[in-house]
Scaffold this active site. Structure first.
Site, short mmCIF file in Angstrom:
data_model
loop_
_atom_site.label_atom_id
_atom_site.label_comp_id
_atom_site.label_asym_id
_atom_site.label_seq_id
_atom_site.Cartn_x
_atom_site.Cartn_y
_atom_site.Cartn_z
N LYS A 35 0.84 -1.20 0.00
CA LYS A 35 0.00 0.00 0.00
C LYS A 35 0.87 1.25 0.00
O LYS A 35 1.88 1.30 0.69
CB LYS A 35 -0.92 -0.02 1.23
CG LYS A 35 -1.94 1.11 1.29
CD LYS A 35 -2.85 0.92 2.49
CE LYS A 35 -3.88 2.03 2.60
NZ LYS A 35 -4.81 1.82 3.73
N SER B 272 -9.53 1.97 2.87
CA SER B 272 -8.63 2.67 1.95
C SER B 272 -7.61 1.72 1.31
O SER B 272 -6.82 2.12 0.47
CB SER B 272 -7.86 3.76 2.72
OG SER B 272 -7.09 3.17 3.78
N SER C 36 -10.44 -0.03 7.11
CA SER C 36 -9.70 -0.04 5.85
C SER C 36 -9.02 -1.35 5.50
O SER C 36 -8.49 -1.50 4.40
CB SER C 36 -8.68 1.10 5.82
OG SER C 36 -9.36 2.34 5.76
#
Length: 603
Positions: A406, A481, A505
Site C-alpha cells: 500500500k 482505503s 480499511s
C-alpha cells in the site's frame, strides 16, 4: 531506552506528518474525495458533479451528485454486446473515455472505448439555463457482422425506504408506475429541501426504438429487473437494444432535469419533460450526430440530410492477452507457489513475470482495475536474486514470492505518495519496518498499490490519480482505503499485499474481495515508516488469499521494533506468537454449523 525517547515518532513519521499537515494548511488539498471532481453550476444554483478524467479519474461521465436531489451516482451506462470477441468487461459500466471539460459546460470523449469491436463515446452537455444535463452516447459497430448492443442508462436515485428513498411523483403514462412505455419519469423524496428530478429516456410507445427493459443498475441490469418497492427500487436502469449492421453508428440520448420544490415546480418540470417529445434539445450536435439518434423520434427535424459524416475518436490499441511465463499464478496461494518453487516446477522469475503480465493486461488502461500506482522496475531482478539464493541453499515461506505494498508504506526504491499528488515522486531514504522485514524474508516487492488520499476513506480507494475498481464486481467500489491492496491479490497481480486500518480499511476491502485479513491488537505490528492517519490508532498488516498465507505474512512482518513504542509494550506481555502457523488447525471447524441470521438480509 527512556520513556520519552520511546514515545518519540521516527524521523520519517514526523516528516510524513509534517508534509501532510503543511499540504492541508496550504490549501493544496482542502477537499474530501467527494470534492475532487469537476463541477458545473446552473443559473439556478444547482451544482452538477461530473466524473470526468479529472482526479480521481473515474471517467464514466456520470453524475456523482446533483444539488439537493436524489442523485447518488447516476448517468452511467452498462453495455453488453453480442460480438464473440467481447469477453472482458462485457455487460459492465463503461469508463475510460478521456472526457475533457471545455471549461464551460461540456465534456467530450477524446478516445473511444472498445468493447468487442463496438466503440463507445460520450458527450455530456449541461444546459445551465434550463438546469438540465444531456448524455449523448454513440455506438459504432466495427465488426464485419451484425451485432446486438444492449445499453442500460441509470444509477442510484436514492437509497433505503425512508426519507432518502426515491419516490415516483409522475410519469409520462400519467401514473406512478415506471414502465417501458414511459418517455420520462419524475422522482423526489421526503428529505428536507429536496428538489424533484426528471429523467427523459426517449420517445414514448409505440415508437419502435424505445425502451426494451428496466433493470437494477446496482446489480446486473440485463438480468435483474428493476424492483417496484424496497431499497432495490432506487436503482434505475433504462435499457435500450440496438441492432447494428457492420460499420453502422447509433446514438442514445438521455436527459436529467432538475425542477423546483412544490406542486407548481413539479408541474413545470412535467411540462419541460413533455416538451422534449415535441422539440428535442439537440443544441451543439452536428447533423451527423442527430441523424444517428436511435431512441428519439427525429422525423420532425428538418435539414438533417446535409452535413459531414459521423466521426468518432479512435480507441487505444487492443491489448494482447498473452504472457511470456509458463507458470499460471491464477488462484495460487503463497503456500502452493512455495511448494512449486521447492519442487522446481517453477521459478520466482516465472512467477513474477506472470504477475507483471497480468498487471499490464488487466490492471492498466481504460477498463483496468487500477490497483497499482507504481510497478517496480526491479521486480524481475529481485526475483532473479531470490532464485540465485535458493540455488545456494536459502529457503523460507516468502522466498521469491511477489508482494504488493500500500502506498502509505515507505519504500526506498519506489515513490511513497499516500495516494496524493502533493507527494508525487517523493522517495524516502529507507523502507518501512515491515517492508524491510519482507525483504529480509526474500519477498519480491512488486509495486505500490492505490489508496484513498492519506488513507482517509473506508468507502472508496480514490487517490489523486485513480479509483480502484472491485475485482469481483468490476463496476463497483473496491472499498477503502486498502482497496488497491485487496484488488491486487484478488485479481492475481500479487500473492499477498500489505494494507492498513484505522477504521475499516482492512475489513472493508478484504470482505469486498473475498480475502483474508484481520485488524491485530496495538503493538502486534510496527507502523514505523507507515504514513499515519491517526498515529496512535493505525494498524498496518497483510491481506492474503488464505488463513495459512496470512500466518506466513504475519511471521515475516510482526515483531519488536525499538522505534515503535507499541510493539515494545506488546512484547512485555509475551502474547505475540513466535510462529503464527502453529495456531493453524485444519479441524477447527469440524462439527460447526455456519449460517446467516435471516433478519440481517433486511437490515
Amino acid at each position: 531506552m527512556s520513556k520519552l525517547k520511546r514515545l518519540r515518532k521516527t524521523k520519517k513519521q514526523v516528516m510524513a506528518t509534517s508534509i501532510a499537515l503543511s499540504v492541508l494548511a496550504s490549501g493544496v488539498i482542502p477537499f474530501q474525495t467527494a470534492d475532487a471532481l469537476t463541477r458545473v453550476t446552473s443559473a439556478s444554483g444547482t451544482v452538477w458533479e461530473i466524473h470526468d478524467v479529472f482526479a480521481p479519474s473515474l471517467d464514466t461521465g456520470s453524475l456523482r451528485t446533483v444539488g439537493t436531489t436524489q442523485v447518488q451516482g447516476f448517468g452511467n451506462i452498462f453495455v453488453k454486446v453480442s460480438s464473440p470477441s467481447a469477453s472482458l468487461m462485457n455487460g459492465q459500466m463503461m469508463r475510460g473515455f478521456d472526457l475533457k471539460y471545455d471549461g464551460v459546460n461540456r465534456f467530450t470523449s477524446t478516445q473511444s472505448v472498445n468493447l468487442g469491436n463496438v466503440t463507445v463515446t460520450r458527450d455530456v452537455y449541461i444546459d445551465t439555463i434550463n438546469n438540465r444535463t444531456r448524455f449523448f452516447d454513440t455506438f459504432t459497430n466495427k465488426n464485419d457482422m451484425p451485432v446486438k448492443v444492449d445499453v442500460s442508462f441509470g444509477g442510484s436515485l436514492g437509497y433505503g425506504t425512508a426519507a432518502n428513498a426515491s419516490v415516483v411523483k409522475a410519469t409520462y403514462s400519467n401514473d406512478l408506475e415506471v414502465t417501458t412505455d414511459d418517455s420520462w419519469i419524475v422522482v423526489d423524496s421526503s428529505a428536507k429541501d429536496n428538489k424533484p428530478l426528471g429523467v427523459a429516456v426517449g420517445s414514448p410507445h409505440p415508437f419502435a426504438n424505445g425502451l426494451t427493459g428496466l433493470g437494477n443498475q446496482q446489480q446486473n441490469p440485463f438480468t435483474t429487473p428493476l424492483a417496484k418497492s424496497g431499497n432495490e427500487a432506487n436503482f434505475y436502469g433504462f435499457i435500450n437494444t440496438l441492432n447494428m449492421e457492420p460499420g453502422q453508428s447509433k446514438s442514445l440520448v438521455h436527459y436529467v432535469q432538475v425542477g423546483e420544490a412544490g406542486e407548481q415546480g413539479l408541474n413545470n418540470l412535467v411540462t419541460k419533460l413533455n416538451g422534449l417529445n415535441h422539440q428535442l434539445d439537440v443544441s451543439g450536435l452536428t447533423n451527423a450526430q442527430i441523424r444517428s439518434i436511435s431512441n428519439w423520434d427525429i422525423s420532425a427535424l428538418e435539414g438533417l440530410n446535409t452535413g459531414d459524416n459521423l466521426i468518432t475518436p479512435e480507441a487505444p490499441a487492443a491489448k494482447a492477452f498473452v504472457t511470456s511465463s509458463p507458470y499460471d499464478v491464477v488462484n495460487k496461494s503463497i503456500a502452493e507457489m512455495q511448494q512449486d518453487l521447492i519442487s522446481g516446477t517453477t521459478t520466482s522469475v516465472q512467477i513474477t513475470q506472470a504477475y507483471l503480465d497480468r498487471i499490464k493486461v488487466y490492471d492498466e488502461g481504460q477498463l483496468g482495475f487500477h490497483a497499482f500506482l507504481h510497478v517496480s522496475e526491479t521486480a524481475l531482478a529481485q526475483a532473479k536474486a531470490a532464485d540465485d539464493a535458493r540455488a545456494q541453499g536459502a529457503s523460507g515461506d516468502l522466498l521469491g514470492i511477489p508482494i504488493a505494498i500500500k502506498d502509505i508504506y515507505d519504500t526506498k526504491d519506489m515513490p511513497t505518495t499516500g495516494g496524493s499528488k502533493a507527494l508525487e515522486g517523493w522517495r524516502p531514504e529507507s523502507d518501512a519496518f515491515q517492508v524491510n522485514k519482507l525483504r529480509e524474508a526474500g519477498a519480491i516487492i512488486i509495486g505500490k498499490v492505490n489508496t484513498s488520499e492519506f488513507a482517509n476513506s473506508g468507502s472508496f480507494s480514490e487517490s489523486g490519480w485513480q479509483q480502484t475498481w472491485n475485482a469481483l464486481y468490476p463496476s463497483k467500489t473496491s472499498f477503502g482505503s486498502s482497496g488497491g491492496s485487496a484488488v491486487s491479490v484478488a485479481a492475481d497481480f500479487a500473492a499477498a499485499a500489505m494494507g492498513s486500518q484505522t477504521g475499516v480499511s482492512l475489513y472493508a476491502p478484504t470482505t469486498g474481495a473475498s480475502l483474508k485479513s484481520f485488524r491485530g491488537t496495538d503493538g502486534m505490528a510496527s507502523t514505523t515508516g507507515v504514513l499515519p492517519l491517526t498515529w496512535g490508532q493505525d494498524y498496518a498488516g497483510p491481506i492474503a488469499k488464505t488463513v495459512t498465507d496470512l500466518a506466513i505474512m504475519l511471521n515475516a512482518t510482526t515483531g519488536t521494533d525499538p522505534q515503535d513504542i507499541f510493539t515494545v509494550t506488546a512484547d512485555a506481555d509475551h502474547k505475540r506468537p513466535a510462529n503464527w502457523k502453529e495456531a493453524l488447525d485444519t479441524n477447527a471447524l469440524k462439527g460447526k454449523k455456519i449460517g446467516i441470521y435471516p433478519g440481517i438480509l433486511h437490515l
